[in-house]
Every structure is written in structure tokens, then in C-alpha cells.
Write a protein that holds these residues in place. Structure first.
Motif, PDB file in Angstrom:
ATOM      1  N   GLU A 287       0.836  -1.210   0.000  1.00 41.94           N
ATOM      2  CA  GLU A 287       0.000   0.000   0.000  1.00 41.94           C
ATOM      3  C   GLU A 287       0.865   1.253   0.000  1.00 41.94           C
ATOM      4  O   GLU A 287       1.772   1.384   0.799  1.00 41.94           O
ATOM      5  CB  GLU A 287      -0.903  -0.010   1.237  1.00 41.94           C
ATOM      6  CG  GLU A 287      -2.008   1.048   1.221  1.00 41.94           C
ATOM      7  CD  GLU A 287      -3.185   0.619   0.352  1.00 41.94           C
ATOM      8  OE1 GLU A 287      -4.088   1.421   0.172  1.00 41.94           O
ATOM      9  OE2 GLU A 287      -3.204  -0.524  -0.151  1.00 41.94           O
TER      10      GLU A 287
ATOM     11  N   LEU B  31      -2.950   3.225  -4.736  1.00 39.09           N
ATOM     12  CA  LEU B  31      -3.155   1.784  -4.671  1.00 39.09           C
ATOM     13  C   LEU B  31      -1.776   1.129  -4.593  1.00 39.09           C
ATOM     14  O   LEU B  31      -0.744   1.784  -4.769  1.00 39.09           O
ATOM     15  CB  LEU B  31      -3.935   1.300  -5.895  1.00 39.09           C
ATOM     16  CG  LEU B  31      -5.352   1.892  -6.017  1.00 39.09           C
ATOM     17  CD1 LEU B  31      -6.013   1.441  -7.311  1.00 39.09           C
ATOM     18  CD2 LEU B  31      -6.228   1.502  -4.818  1.00 39.09           C
ATOM     19  N   HIS B 221     -14.654  -8.595 -12.624  1.00 41.73           N
ATOM     20  CA  HIS B 221     -15.304  -9.283 -11.497  1.00 41.73           C
ATOM     21  C   HIS B 221     -16.685  -9.848 -11.830  1.00 41.73           C
ATOM     22  O   HIS B 221     -17.301 -10.478 -10.973  1.00 41.73           O
ATOM     23  CB  HIS B 221     -15.440  -8.327 -10.302  1.00 41.73           C
ATOM     24  CG  HIS B 221     -14.138  -7.777  -9.825  1.00 41.73           C
ATOM     25  ND1 HIS B 221     -13.328  -8.433  -8.942  1.00 41.73           N
ATOM     26  CD2 HIS B 221     -13.490  -6.628 -10.144  1.00 41.73           C
ATOM     27  CE1 HIS B 221     -12.235  -7.714  -8.708  1.00 41.73           C
ATOM     28  NE2 HIS B 221     -12.310  -6.612  -9.430  1.00 41.73           N
ATOM     29  N   VAL B 252     -11.425  -1.013  -2.325  1.00 37.97           N
ATOM     30  CA  VAL B 252      -9.971  -1.176  -2.448  1.00 37.97           C
ATOM     31  C   VAL B 252      -9.535  -2.509  -1.846  1.00 37.97           C
ATOM     32  O   VAL B 252      -8.727  -3.239  -2.427  1.00 37.97           O
ATOM     33  CB  VAL B 252      -9.240   0.008  -1.781  1.00 37.97           C
ATOM     34  CG1 VAL B 252      -7.746  -0.269  -1.675  1.00 37.97           C
ATOM     35  CG2 VAL B 252      -9.487   1.287  -2.573  1.00 37.97           C
ATOM     36  N   GLU B 253     -10.101  -2.848  -0.697  1.00 37.33           N
ATOM     37  CA  GLU B 253      -9.754  -4.129  -0.061  1.00 37.33           C
ATOM     38  C   GLU B 253     -10.065  -5.316  -0.966  1.00 37.33           C
ATOM     39  O   GLU B 253      -9.326  -6.291  -1.007  1.00 37.33           O
ATOM     40  CB  GLU B 253     -10.542  -4.297   1.243  1.00 37.33           C
ATOM     41  CG  GLU B 253      -9.728  -3.967   2.477  1.00 37.33           C
ATOM     42  CD  GLU B 253     -10.619  -3.903   3.704  1.00 37.33           C
ATOM     43  OE1 GLU B 253     -11.451  -4.817   3.884  1.00 37.33           O
ATOM     44  OE2 GLU B 253     -10.494  -2.921   4.471  1.00 37.33           O
ATOM     45  N   ARG B 254     -11.168  -5.198  -1.686  1.00 38.57           N
ATOM     46  CA  ARG B 254     -11.582  -6.287  -2.567  1.00 38.57           C
ATOM     47  C   ARG B 254     -10.964  -6.186  -3.959  1.00 38.57           C
ATOM     48  O   ARG B 254     -11.235  -7.014  -4.827  1.00 38.57           O
ATOM     49  CB  ARG B 254     -13.111  -6.304  -2.688  1.00 38.57           C
ATOM     50  CG  ARG B 254     -13.801  -6.723  -1.379  1.00 38.57           C
ATOM     51  CD  ARG B 254     -15.256  -6.275  -1.366  1.00 38.57           C
ATOM     52  NE  ARG B 254     -15.981  -6.771  -2.530  1.00 38.57           N
ATOM     53  CZ  ARG B 254     -17.090  -6.215  -3.030  1.00 38.57           C
ATOM     54  NH1 ARG B 254     -17.586  -5.124  -2.467  1.00 38.57           N
ATOM     55  NH2 ARG B 254     -17.688  -6.731  -4.070  1.00 38.57           N
ATOM     56  N   GLY B 255     -10.163  -5.153  -4.188  1.00 39.16           N
ATOM     57  CA  GLY B 255      -9.524  -5.007  -5.492  1.00 39.16           C
ATOM     58  C   GLY B 255     -10.500  -4.657  -6.603  1.00 39.16           C
ATOM     59  O   GLY B 255     -10.282  -4.970  -7.770  1.00 39.16           O
ATOM     60  N   ASN B 257     -12.025  -1.966  -8.938  1.00 36.38           N
ATOM     61  CA  ASN B 257     -11.575  -0.673  -9.470  1.00 36.38           C
ATOM     62  C   ASN B 257     -12.502  -0.204 -10.590  1.00 36.38           C
ATOM     63  O   ASN B 257     -12.369  -0.630 -11.724  1.00 36.38           O
ATOM     64  CB  ASN B 257     -10.133  -0.839  -9.976  1.00 36.38           C
ATOM     65  CG  ASN B 257      -9.656   0.307 -10.841  1.00 36.38           C
ATOM     66  OD1 ASN B 257      -9.121   0.078 -11.928  1.00 36.38           O
ATOM     67  ND2 ASN B 257      -9.868   1.531 -10.400  1.00 36.38           N
TER      68      ASN B 257
END
Lengths: 295, 295
Positions: A287, B31, B221, B252-255, B257
Motif C-alpha cells: 500500500e 493503490l 469481477h 480497495v480491499e476487494r480489489g 476498481n
């Protein structure tokens, strides 16, 4: 990043994005009357003048004036006047050969009376905080703008000469007349560091602030305040970021803006970019560290 | 801010500076593999291509390719490919007359096979996340880069035609073939709003995200995730900023975007800048609201 003017514009953007930069607008802070986005616009608007600075056929003073006009129109205020004063001769130096201290000094020394006139005209396009001129130099007060040009001609004063008159009270003018030593030293520190360039910019700013009293702070708040700010910055080099942020809050609350140190930082970033430093070459571990605090 | 290419570059900078923009790099967030400073560099590097886009004598596909090459070299990665795909025809439209929906549609419709070739070549300069082409279009897979150019020639496909093939799966392509309706609508909202442009950018982003599933999220996704993101964004329009920031953290945690929504936001900012919106014309009441959380 192919040209000196592109690198100079990027230096302006990286400078304002570096955070924390105590007392200044940065990635994490707008001031009441000066917003981050105005610096973005100022950098974009300055590019045409920076391109003229890269063209050896263009008078350096005209290039500076063009950069200031473009900045002021785009930003609606003075965001980067001092930065551009340092960048203009450095861009000319890089565009015409190696960007060394010696050649940068030569570029500064080879300026003309016409260049001085361009510098004076630039003051007509935006508000610039300046100190009172010495009693024997009121006819050369920069606030007279183009009205001072006949005096420049009469006395045969080049832009270098004008900077020499201001070197006591303005760190940017002092750089001009001494081969840009603080700029090149700070650039070497930026080159030697690693991590995101915006973090290196913030570190370079703090070290420059610790090195000597900021002359804009001297002009606006006096020598004692400027020396106090310098000493506090000195104590914060290598400190925790939270301590630097607390210092930043305090300066903002008191309206203390070390703007000349930001100018030197932008110029140092530019020299570092010319030496091959690049945002593309940075590696980070996980990060990113820039700016983000999130909720 | 005098020229379309300057305004387009500023739009790229304002887009990335707008915060919070859930799931994307913004003023408050880097990121892991993509930093704010890379977007600054990408915008600077793209400017030459944007200047070519403003020159009616230059093939639009070449201008796009030049912008992508400049961006990729400067940033070291793909920061603004999709933004540039939208900006290129809009800059051409503004540089040659009024920037209206009708004229923008005409510019898109008047592209050539050579423009399509430039678009395909652009994929050779940077990594772009794209979906699988339809079974009957594998020879036109953009990942083939210049290798697909003979097929374009054989079939007489213009850049408009290529966008039409992609319009089902990519919101940017859909804008190209329908007169940029979402871009112009979002620009009108930006124009009608007040406050810093970076705040308006963040608001425009959230509303665009609420309007339709982000097609990059669909590609990466699947449709269910993209629709879930859309619904959550819809629930956050006009919500407290802290709620939007929590959503941002989760994405962001799950990627996840929503990059295509950022592209649309940049294009909308550009159209708003062309209509006269300016960072110089903004008034704020006291301490700025952009980005700052401080300690």
C-alpha cells in the motif's frame, strides 16, 4: 517524459503533491484562499512559458513572463511565481546542454536588460508578496512593474543584476546569483532517496526549511518567526510524520507560509527529474504511503 | 487556460485529484501498484498527443496513439488509456468548432480505418484490461495490437466501427457510438454545481457509478459484482462523506476498481472546462474542503 518543459511541469505537480509540506498547500491540505486544484491548473498553464524557456532563441525574461501569465490565468491567482523564477533558467540550461551548477550559473550571468524587463512585467500579472526595496532602490521596486523598465535601461541592469540586488532578502534571488547551490544539493538528496517522489518532495522541503530561514516568512512575519520555524523544522527532520503534521497544523493556524522553501523544492525536483529520477522507476512495498489516511 | 489540450490535461489532473473516488486512485489514496504521482506524470506525458488531437490535420488515431505513448512512458504504466480514448474526439470537436453532442457524434462517425489502426497500435504501448472478444471477432482482439491492422483494412473498419463492436461491453465505446450522452450529462451536473472542481469531480464520479454498472468491473469481477457496486453507489449519492469513504475502503480491499467510471468523469470534467468552468472562478467559504483530513 521527453522534454525539459514536460519535466519542469511535472516538478511543479510533484511539489504541490508532496505532503506534509508544513504551512503550504499539499496533497492533504487546501488553504482558505488557495486550493490544490489551483496549483494543478497553474502548472498546466505555465507549460507554454516553460517551452519558451527551453528554446534558446527566446529571451529568458519573455519566457518567464509567458509562464507567469499562463499560470495566473489558469489558476486565477499566484500559485508558482517563485518556482517559475527558478525553473526558467534551469530549463534553459538543461535544454542547451548538461544541467550542471556551472552551466546554470552561466545561464543566469548571461541574462540581459531585456530579460530584466520581462521579469518586471511579470509582476503586473499577479500578486507577489515582496519586501520593501532598500531606500536607494525604490525606483527599482518590482511592484512598479513595467514602469521600472526605463530605470533598468538607464542603469544597464540585467536580470542577473536585479537578482543580485534582491539576493539579501530572497532565497530564490540568492540561488540565481550563486549557481543554485541549495537547489542542486537538495536534488542530490532526492536522487539518493527512494520511494514515491511525492514523499521525497516532502522530505526535501523539510530539510530545506531546516537549512535556512524561509525568506517569504521573513518578509511576512519577520526574522524571529522565520528562525523559529527553521529551528522547529530542524528538530523534525527524521521525526515521525505525525509530529511533522502537528507542526504543519500550527503553521497554517498562524498563517505562516514558507513559500520560498516550496519554490526551492520544485526546482530541486526538476533537477532530479533531469538526472533520470522518474515516477516510473519507483518501487514500493504494498500500500502506497502518499497522502492517504482514509477514514 | 487557453487551448483544448491544456483543458484536457487539466481534466485528467482534476479527475485523479477528486476524492473520495471509491476504488480508484485519488487525492487521498494510492493503490499498491498505482500511485497518484503516476497519474500526474501520465497527464503531463499525454499532452503532446492531446495537442495533436486539437490539430484537424492530424489523424485522430495517431493523436490517440501519441497520447497513450506519452502517458505510458511518463507514468511507467497505464494510468489514463480510457480517459484519453474519450478525450481525443472531444478535443478534436472543441478545437474545430462548438463542443456539442451533435458535433462530437459527427467527429466519432467520421473516423477512418487509419484511425482504427492507431487505436490498435496504442495497445502495444501499455497493458489494458479488456474482456474476451466475441467468438466471431477474435481476429479483431485489441490485444493483437498492430497485427490486427490487416483485418481492419480487409473489412474497411473505421475507429467508429471498432467502437461499435465493443459498445456492448465497454461504456467508453458506447459513449463513442451514441454521442457521448453520459459524458455531456455529467458535465452539465458539474457546471451546475459549485465549490472546488475536485469535489465536483468526486460527486460526478459517484453519480456516474450509480447510473450504470462499471464495465471494467464487469470485465474483471463479473456482472453481479458490478451491479452490486452500482446499487451501493446509488445509496450513497448525497450521503455523508464518511459513508462514501467506507465504501471506498471496501472496494480497495476487494480489489474492485471502477476505472471506466473514472474515464467518464475525466471526460465530463473536460466538457465542463470547455463550457467555461474554471478553478479560478471558484469561491469557497473558509478552509477548503478538498482532500484534507490532517491529523
Amino acid at each position: 517524459m521527453r522534454t525539459p518543459s514536460e519535466r519542469a511541469e511535472l516538478a511543479l505537480l510533484l511539489e504541490v503533491a508532496g505532503a506534509p509540506k508544513p504551512g503550504n498547500v499539499d496533497r492533504d491540505r487546501d488553504l482558505a484562499d488557495l486550493r490544490f486544484e489551483q496549483f494543478l491548473a497553474g502548472a498546466v498553464g505555465a507549460r507554454n512559458g516553460l517551452e519558451r524557456a527551453a528554446d534558446a532563441a527566446e529571451p529568458l525574461g519573455d519566457a518567464f513572463e509567458t509562464a507567469v501569465v499562463g499560470m495566473a490565468e489558469a489558476a486565477g491567482t499566484n500559485t508558482q511565481f517563485g518556482c517559475l523564477l527558478l525553473l526558467t533558467p534551469l530549463v534553459r540550461t538543461a535544454a542547451t546542454g548538461d544541467l550542471t551548477r556551472e552551466r546554470a550559473a552561466e545561464v543566469a550571468e548571461s541574462t540581459t536588460v531585456a530579460d530584466a524587463a520581462g521579469f518586471y512585467r511579470a509582476f503586473e500579472h499577479t500578486e507577489v508578496a515582496v519586501g520593501e526595496p532598500p531606500d536607494d532602490a525604490t525606483r527599482l521596486d518590482v511592484r512598479r512593474g513595467a514602469n521600472a523598465v526605463p530605470v533598468l535601461r538607464e542603469r544597464g541592469l540585467t536580470l542577473y543584476d536585479v537578482m543580485d540586488l534582491g539576493a539579501d532578502g530572497d532565497a530564490n534571488a540568492r540561488e540565481w546569483t550563486t549557481g543554485f547551490p541549495r537547489v542542486f544539493d537538495a536534488a542530490e538528496r532526492i536522487e539518493a532517496a527512494d520511494g514515491p517522489l511525492t514523499d521525497r518532495a516532502a522530505d526535501a522541503f523539510l530539510r530545506l526549511l531546516a537549512e535556512a530561514p524561509d525568506t517569504l516568512v521573513v518578509t511576512e512575519h519577520g526574522e524571529a518567526v522565520a528562525e523559529d520555524v527553521r529551528q522547529r523544522a530542524e528538530g523534525l527532520v527524521d521525526a515521525e510524520e505525525s509530529a511533522v503534521r502537528a507542526f504543519a497544523d500550527d503553521l497554517v493556524e498562524r498563517g505562516v507560509n514558507p513559500g520560498t522553501t516550496a519554490d526551492l523544492t520544485a526546482a530541486a525536483l526538476y533537477v532530479a527529474l533531469e538526472s533520470g529520477v522518474s515516477v516510473a522507476g519507483v518501487t514500493t512495498d504494498g500500500e502506497g504511503s502518499g497522502g492517504g489516511d482514509g477514514p
